[in-house]
Motif scaffolding. Structure first.
Motif, PDB file in Angstrom:
ATOM      1  N   ASP A 136       5.260 -35.600  11.735  1.00 25.82           N
ATOM      2  CA  ASP A 136       5.480 -34.174  11.914  1.00 25.82           C
ATOM      3  C   ASP A 136       5.898 -33.930  13.359  1.00 25.82           C
ATOM      4  N   ILE A 137       7.203 -33.888  13.565  1.00 26.75           N
ATOM      5  CA  ILE A 137       7.758 -33.775  14.910  1.00 26.75           C
ATOM      6  C   ILE A 137       7.421 -32.429  15.516  1.00 26.75           C
ATOM      7  N   VAL A 138       7.426 -31.378  14.694  1.00 27.56           N
ATOM      8  CA  VAL A 138       7.109 -30.041  15.199  1.00 27.56           C
ATOM      9  C   VAL A 138       5.690 -30.007  15.760  1.00 27.56           C
ATOM     10  N   GLU A 139       4.739 -30.530  15.001  1.00 27.20           N
ATOM     11  CA  GLU A 139       3.352 -30.538  15.464  1.00 27.20           C
ATOM     12  C   GLU A 139       3.190 -31.379  16.713  1.00 27.20           C
ATOM     13  N   SER A 140       3.879 -32.496  16.764  1.00 31.33           N
ATOM     14  CA  SER A 140       3.785 -33.383  17.920  1.00 31.33           C
ATOM     15  C   SER A 140       4.251 -32.690  19.195  1.00 31.33           C
ATOM     16  N   LEU A 141       5.384 -32.010  19.107  1.00 31.77           N
ATOM     17  CA  LEU A 141       5.916 -31.350  20.294  1.00 31.77           C
ATOM     18  C   LEU A 141       5.134 -30.078  20.632  1.00 31.77           C
ATOM     19  N   ALA A 142       4.601 -29.406  19.621  1.00 37.84           N
ATOM     20  CA  ALA A 142       3.756 -28.236  19.881  1.00 37.84           C
ATOM     21  C   ALA A 142       2.495 -28.662  20.619  1.00 37.84           C
ATOM     22  N   ALA A 143       1.938 -29.804  20.212  1.00 41.75           N
ATOM     23  CA  ALA A 143       0.752 -30.323  20.897  1.00 41.75           C
ATOM     24  C   ALA A 143       1.087 -30.700  22.329  1.00 41.75           C
ATOM     25  N   SER A 144       2.286 -31.230  22.534  1.00 42.60           N
ATOM     26  CA  SER A 144       2.719 -31.586  23.884  1.00 42.60           C
ATOM     27  C   SER A 144       2.831 -30.344  24.765  1.00 42.60           C
ATOM     28  N   ALA A 145       3.373 -29.269  24.201  1.00 37.67           N
ATOM     29  CA  ALA A 145       3.470 -28.016  24.958  1.00 37.67           C
ATOM     30  C   ALA A 145       2.084 -27.511  25.332  1.00 37.67           C
ATOM     31  N   GLU A 146       1.168 -27.613  24.398  1.00 35.12           N
ATOM     32  CA  GLU A 146      -0.202 -27.151  24.663  1.00 35.12           C
ATOM     33  C   GLU A 146      -0.850 -27.958  25.778  1.00 35.12           C
ATOM     34  N   ARG A 147      -0.607 -29.260  25.790  1.00 35.83           N
ATOM     35  CA  ARG A 147      -1.162 -30.095  26.863  1.00 35.83           C
ATOM     36  C   ARG A 147      -0.588 -29.713  28.220  1.00 35.83           C
ATOM     37  N   SER A 148       0.647 -29.188  28.207  1.00 44.02           N
ATOM     38  CA  SER A 148       1.279 -28.733  29.451  1.00 44.02           C
ATOM     39  C   SER A 148       0.941 -27.282  29.757  1.00 44.02           C
ATOM     40  N   HIS A 149       0.006 -26.707  28.968  1.00 44.33           N
ATOM     41  CA  HIS A 149      -0.426 -25.313  29.140  1.00 44.33           C
ATOM     42  C   HIS A 149       0.743 -24.341  28.971  1.00 44.33           C
ATOM     43  N   ILE A 150       1.628 -24.673  28.010  1.00 39.11           N
ATOM     44  CA  ILE A 150       2.767 -23.813  27.690  1.00 39.11           C
ATOM     45  C   ILE A 150       2.528 -23.190  26.326  1.00 39.11           C
ATOM     46  N   ARG A 151       2.631 -21.873  26.261  1.00 40.80           N
ATOM     47  CA  ARG A 151       2.483 -21.163  25.001  1.00 40.80           C
ATOM     48  C   ARG A 151       3.871 -20.755  24.507  1.00 40.80           C
ATOM     49  N   LEU A 152       4.204 -21.164  23.261  1.00 40.97           N
ATOM     50  CA  LEU A 152       5.515 -20.884  22.693  1.00 40.97           C
ATOM     51  C   LEU A 152       5.418 -19.801  21.624  1.00 40.97           C
ATOM     52  N   LYS A 153       6.464 -18.983  21.538  1.00 39.97           N
ATOM     53  CA  LYS A 153       6.478 -17.929  20.521  1.00 39.97           C
ATOM     54  C   LYS A 153       6.420 -18.540  19.124  1.00 39.97           C
ATOM     55  N   ASN A 154       7.246 -19.537  18.895  1.00 37.88           N
ATOM     56  CA  ASN A 154       7.283 -20.217  17.594  1.00 37.88           C
ATOM     57  C   ASN A 154       7.864 -21.613  17.802  1.00 37.88           C
ATOM     58  N   PRO A 155       7.010 -22.648  17.894  1.00 37.32           N
ATOM     59  CA  PRO A 155       7.504 -24.009  18.166  1.00 37.32           C
ATOM     60  C   PRO A 155       8.537 -24.493  17.161  1.00 37.32           C
ATOM     61  N   GLU A 156       8.361 -24.144  15.887  1.00 35.65           N
ATOM     62  CA  GLU A 156       9.282 -24.610  14.849  1.00 35.65           C
ATOM     63  C   GLU A 156      10.672 -24.015  15.042  1.00 35.65           C
ATOM     64  N   VAL A 157      10.728 -22.726  15.325  1.00 37.07           N
ATOM     65  CA  VAL A 157      12.020 -22.066  15.552  1.00 37.07           C
ATOM     66  C   VAL A 157      12.695 -22.631  16.794  1.00 37.07           C
ATOM     67  N   LEU A 158      11.907 -22.846  17.844  1.00 33.04           N
ATOM     68  CA  LEU A 158      12.460 -23.393  19.080  1.00 33.04           C
ATOM     69  C   LEU A 158      13.068 -24.768  18.843  1.00 33.04           C
ATOM     70  N   LEU A 159      12.335 -25.635  18.167  1.00 35.97           N
ATOM     71  CA  LEU A 159      12.847 -26.978  17.922  1.00 35.97           C
ATOM     72  C   LEU A 159      14.096 -26.941  17.046  1.00 35.97           C
ATOM     73  N   TYR A 160      14.101 -26.071  16.049  1.00 36.27           N
ATOM     74  CA  TYR A 160      15.278 -25.931  15.198  1.00 36.27           C
ATOM     75  C   TYR A 160      16.499 -25.520  16.029  1.00 36.27           C
ATOM     76  N   MET A 161      16.341 -24.553  16.899  1.00 40.67           N
ATOM     77  CA  MET A 161      17.463 -24.085  17.718  1.00 40.67           C
ATOM     78  C   MET A 161      17.967 -25.188  18.647  1.00 40.67           C
ATOM     79  N   ILE A 162      17.049 -25.960  19.221  1.00 42.45           N
ATOM     80  CA  ILE A 162      17.444 -27.029  20.135  1.00 42.45           C
ATOM     81  C   ILE A 162      18.229 -28.110  19.399  1.00 42.45           C
ATOM     82  N   ILE A 163      17.727 -28.524  18.229  1.00 44.59           N
ATOM     83  CA  ILE A 163      18.412 -29.572  17.464  1.00 44.59           C
ATOM     84  C   ILE A 163      19.780 -29.094  16.989  1.00 44.59           C
TER      85      ILE A 163
END
Length: 236
Positions: free
Chosen positions: A155-182
């Protein structure tokens, strides 16, 4: 012990596999046959092109009967989507595996590394790029990912969302962000790699990575405020 387990225990001989073992074997065989067909199709699509390959050829390369093909896929178009999904997912899984070996801690740089890794692989395998074309996001967001990769921690979305959390970054919607980037990366880099338009991929990448960084920052929420604590004033 469940009812099925008790019945299974009463009815099986010492050498006979249990009901659970039979079910597990059937599921494993289904996944194996699916992999055989998709891998055979991938090889033939790269060798001959999608339009030139017949279902009969795919079945023969996979070592299955033509009728077996239709137990797994409705037609060649559905198989093509499955191939793209599987190969794109493999790209991202390999990119995440490579990322975990780097020690990169910054969230933006982690995203850049993953995208750069995927683009480098496609740059050196342009036949695969022509097949996958602009459909990289299928490897992350297709329903088939859940069907065939659910037990592989992909689950790439969960993996990167967890990475953002470890960096103390709060995202509006990790899934949408990753989709737009890809989608941004795959749609803009396709012609850069194959035709060097509008720029060669090496020249274009810094522009792409700047855009990705800006996209990430635009989707961040402000950090949560710590609850205010009243400080008692010392007595005079």
């Amino acid at each position: 012990m469940t009812l099925f387990q008790r019945a299974d225990k009463r009815n099986k001989t010492d050498n006979e596999p249990s009901f659970a073992e039979k079910v597990e074997k059937r599921l494993a065989n289904k996944v194996h046959k699916n992999d055989q067909i998709t891998e055979a199709a991938y090889e033939l699509f790269l060798e001959q092109g999608f339009d030139a390959v017949s279902i009969q050829e795919i079945a023969e390369r996979a070592g299955v009967a033509k009728g077996t093909f239709y137990l797994y896929f409705h037609d060649k178009d559905e198989l093509k989507e499955a191939v793209i999904t599987q190969k794109s997912n493999e790209l991202f899984r390999n990119a995440l595996s490579a990322l975990h070996q780097t020690g990169i801690a910054d969230f933006e740089e982690q995203i850049i590394f993953v995208i750069d890794y995927v683009l480098d692989i496609l740059e050196h395998n342009q036949d695969a790029l022509r097949l996958i074309a602009k459909n990289l996001s299928l490897g992350v967001f297709s329903r088939q990912v859940n069907e065939f990769f659910s037990d592989q921690k992909t689950d790439i979305v969960e993996s990167l969302a967890a990475s953002a959390e470890r960096s103390h970054i709060r995202l509006k919607n990790p899934e949408v962000l990753l989709y737009m980037i890809i989608e941004l990366a795959s749609s803009t880099c396709f012609s850069c790699i194959l035709e060097a338009k509008p720029l060669e991929i090496a020249v274009f990448k810094p522009y792409l990575f700047d855009a990705i960084r800006q996209l990430i920052r635009s989707q961040q929420l402000p950090p949560e405020k710590s609850p205010h604590r009243f400080k008692r004033q010392p007595r005079a």
